[in-house]
Design a protein around this motif. Structure first.
Motif, PDB file in Angstrom:
ATOM      1  N   GLU A 265      34.790  47.010  35.189  1.00 38.93           N
ATOM      2  CA  GLU A 265      33.391  47.207  34.791  1.00 38.93           C
ATOM      3  C   GLU A 265      32.675  48.132  35.774  1.00 38.93           C
ATOM      4  OE1 GLU A 265      31.792  43.296  34.493  1.00 38.93           O
ATOM      5  OE2 GLU A 265      32.866  42.801  32.641  1.00 38.93           O
ATOM      6  N   ARG A 266      32.965  47.976  37.072  1.00 39.06           N
ATOM      7  CA  ARG A 266      32.384  48.887  38.061  1.00 39.06           C
ATOM      8  C   ARG A 266      32.906  50.297  37.872  1.00 39.06           C
ATOM      9  NH1 ARG A 266      33.519  44.553  41.489  1.00 39.06           N
ATOM     10  NH2 ARG A 266      35.248  45.661  42.465  1.00 39.06           N
ATOM     11  N   GLU A 269      31.104  51.938  35.111  1.00 37.49           N
ATOM     12  CA  GLU A 269      29.776  52.364  35.574  1.00 37.49           C
ATOM     13  C   GLU A 269      29.870  53.651  36.393  1.00 37.49           C
ATOM     14  OE1 GLU A 269      25.974  50.570  38.108  1.00 37.49           O
ATOM     15  OE2 GLU A 269      27.585  49.237  37.417  1.00 37.49           O
ATOM     16  N   ARG A 272      30.390  56.576  34.012  1.00 36.90           N
ATOM     17  CA  ARG A 272      29.134  56.968  33.367  1.00 36.90           C
ATOM     18  C   ARG A 272      28.267  57.794  34.310  1.00 36.90           C
ATOM     19  NH1 ARG A 272      28.908  51.382  30.816  1.00 36.90           N
ATOM     20  NH2 ARG A 272      29.555  51.711  28.636  1.00 36.90           N
ATOM     21  N   SER A 273      28.243  57.400  35.591  1.00 39.66           N
ATOM     22  CA  SER A 273      27.385  58.108  36.544  1.00 39.66           C
ATOM     23  C   SER A 273      27.889  59.520  36.820  1.00 39.66           C
ATOM     24  CB  SER A 273      27.296  57.328  37.851  1.00 39.66           C
ATOM     25  OG  SER A 273      28.513  57.399  38.574  1.00 39.66           O
ATOM     26  N   HIS A 277      32.780  59.567  31.494  1.00 38.13           N
ATOM     27  CA  HIS A 277      33.015  58.575  30.451  1.00 38.13           C
ATOM     28  C   HIS A 277      33.245  59.232  29.089  1.00 38.13           C
ATOM     29  CE1 HIS A 277      28.810  59.592  30.119  1.00 38.13           C
ATOM     30  NE2 HIS A 277      28.701  58.935  28.991  1.00 38.13           N
ATOM     31  N   ASP A 363      29.209  48.298  45.632  1.00 41.94           N
ATOM     32  CA  ASP A 363      28.541  49.458  45.040  1.00 41.94           C
ATOM     33  C   ASP A 363      29.539  50.275  44.220  1.00 41.94           C
ATOM     34  OD1 ASP A 363      27.067  51.671  44.393  1.00 41.94           O
ATOM     35  OD2 ASP A 363      26.791  52.383  46.451  1.00 41.94           O
ATOM     36  N   PRO A 364      29.356  50.382  42.908  1.00 40.67           N
ATOM     37  CA  PRO A 364      30.317  51.139  42.093  1.00 40.67           C
ATOM     38  C   PRO A 364      30.294  52.637  42.376  1.00 40.67           C
ATOM     39  CG  PRO A 364      28.439  50.492  40.768  1.00 40.67           C
ATOM     40  CD  PRO A 364      28.291  49.785  42.078  1.00 40.67           C
TER      41      PRO A 364
END
Length: 412
Positions: A265-266, A269, A272-273, A277, A363-364
């Motif tokens: 899940e991290r 994320e 996406r950042s 993705h 922190d991802p």
């Protein structure tokens, strides 16, 4: 097995959640969100809270510091702790004590060994390191050269062990030693408990490429330990050692699968950042990781079912070890591909764990954390038995395939 909690298990899960709501600080985000100093200050308090509630080793008998619960309850506890990001093992040496040597002493130890070692392990008075590997005996467990010679009612130990996890924090070591001849191979080995804090034992930390001193090497020069500290019988150390490896690979599997899912899940994320993705190749690799994590959970549930039925761990534990080790390499390689060029200019908090995924709260977006994970995952296919050895074990002992030819090299 029925994947839903029984009424008794559901009651225990609710009890654990109430406990966590009571003792965790307000605004708790997971131990991964704490700084190094803050984490070091909090962990002893957290360990005391687990100990006071009988949750440090819930499946151990009450007379040895546990609370007499079953493996299912212990698995539920580990899963709930992973869910909130609270460490199952607060001390660096706790995994060796609670997952490895503790269950082994419960299985093989004498009443006197259980009475002396188990309670002191729970209290933290005794802190364990594992003495299996040697410079010329890693995955080849039966080639160890560290020797123990009986002198009266004591064994005198000489030799070297290497790659001790948290060895610099330990004050006892459980070691495979040679009490017979090298030609006897497995039949010449014994499983011995040795006090580290004595003349004749030297511990040296090993600085890793991840810039930590998680590992150490231990040198024995005429070190002594009572003959009563042999676990099992003299010459039966290989059988005891393999039992311990089964506990290592079978314990906490459901929680480990949950931790792997939280890590993914991290990673999503992070993707996406960075905008990755939308990359079809990255998406396919993430999907493949999700499939493996689900398979790990299924393997863990199967192992839990076996253990709850009272059966000891068997060679099937090699499947979990192999899948998890190879997966850790693959997922951390994927993470660095998602991090991209930021891996060359480290930012963010470093990784808080060295033997698995970062806990909740990490922190991802920390490139330092993901690079640390990548480096820590590299030796995973070697320690605890290399992937090659695991494949041999699976082929020969699980699938009953013909044994791989053994090649004997004559001395020059």
């Amino acid at each position: 097995m029925d994947l839903n909690d029984s009424a008794e298990a559901a009651e225990f899960r609710a009890e654990v959640r109430d406990f966590l709501a009571e003792v965790l600080p307000a605004g708790w985000q997971g131990v991964g969100a704490l700084g190094e100093t803050e984490r070091a200050e909090w962990l002893p308090t957290w360990r005391s809270a687990l100990l006071d509630r009988g949750l440090l080793v819930p499946s151990w008998p009450k007379e040895y510091g546990g609370s007499g619960r079953g493996l299912v309850e212990e698995s539920i506890l580990a899963e709930e702790l992973a869910r909130v990001g609270a460490p199952r093992f607060p001390l660096p040496t706790d995994p060796s004590g609670f997952v490895l040597i503790g269950p082994t002493i419960l299985h093989w130890g004498t009443p006197e060994q259980k009475d002396f070692f188990l309670r002191r392990t729970v209290s933290g008075e005794i802190r364990w390191a594992q003495g299996y590997s040697e410079p010329e005996a890693g995955s080849d467990l039966f080639n160890v050269r560290t020797r123990a010679v009986l002198d009266g009612d004591e064994f005198v130990v000489n030799g070297q062990k290497i790659w001790q996890t948290a060895g610099i924090h330990a004050n006892w070591i459980f070691a495979i030693v040679r009490t017979g001849t090298r030609e006897e191979r497995a039949k010449g080995l014994s499983f011995l408990l040795v006090d580290i804090d004595q003349p004749g034992v030297e511990v040296r930390g090993i600085r890793s490429m991840a810039d930590d001193t998680e590992l150490s090497e231990v040198y024995f020069t005429d070190a002594r330990t009572p003959a009563t500290n042999v676990v099992g019988e003299v010459g039966k150390g290989a059988m005891v050692a393999l039992t311990l490896l089964g506990y290592e690979r079978g314990a906490g599997g459901v929680a480990a699968a949950l931790e792997a899912r939280l890590e993914l899940e991290r990673l999503v994320e992070l993707a996406r950042s960075t905008g990755k993705h939308t990359d079809s190749a990255i998406r396919r690799r993430i999907a493949a990781c999700w499939s493996t994590v689900h398979a790990l959970r299924c393997l863990a549930l199967r192992t839990l079912t076996t253990g709850a039925a009272g059966d000891p761990p068997g060679p099937e534990s090699s499947i979990t070890k192999l899948v998890m080790s190879e997966y850790r390499k693959r997922v951390t390689e994927l993470a660095l591909d998602v991090v991209g060029g930021a891996a060359l200019t480290l930012t963010g908090a470093p990784s808080a764990a060295s033997l698995g995924p970062q806990p909740r709260g990490a922190d991802p977006l920390s490139s330092a954390g993901w690079v640390g994970d990548f480096l820590h995952a590299r030796p995973g296919t070697v320690y605890g038995g290399s992937s090659e050895i695991q494949r041999n074990t699976i082929g020969e002992q699980v699938l009953r395939l013909p044994r791989e030819p053994r090649v004997t090299i004559a001395p020059a």
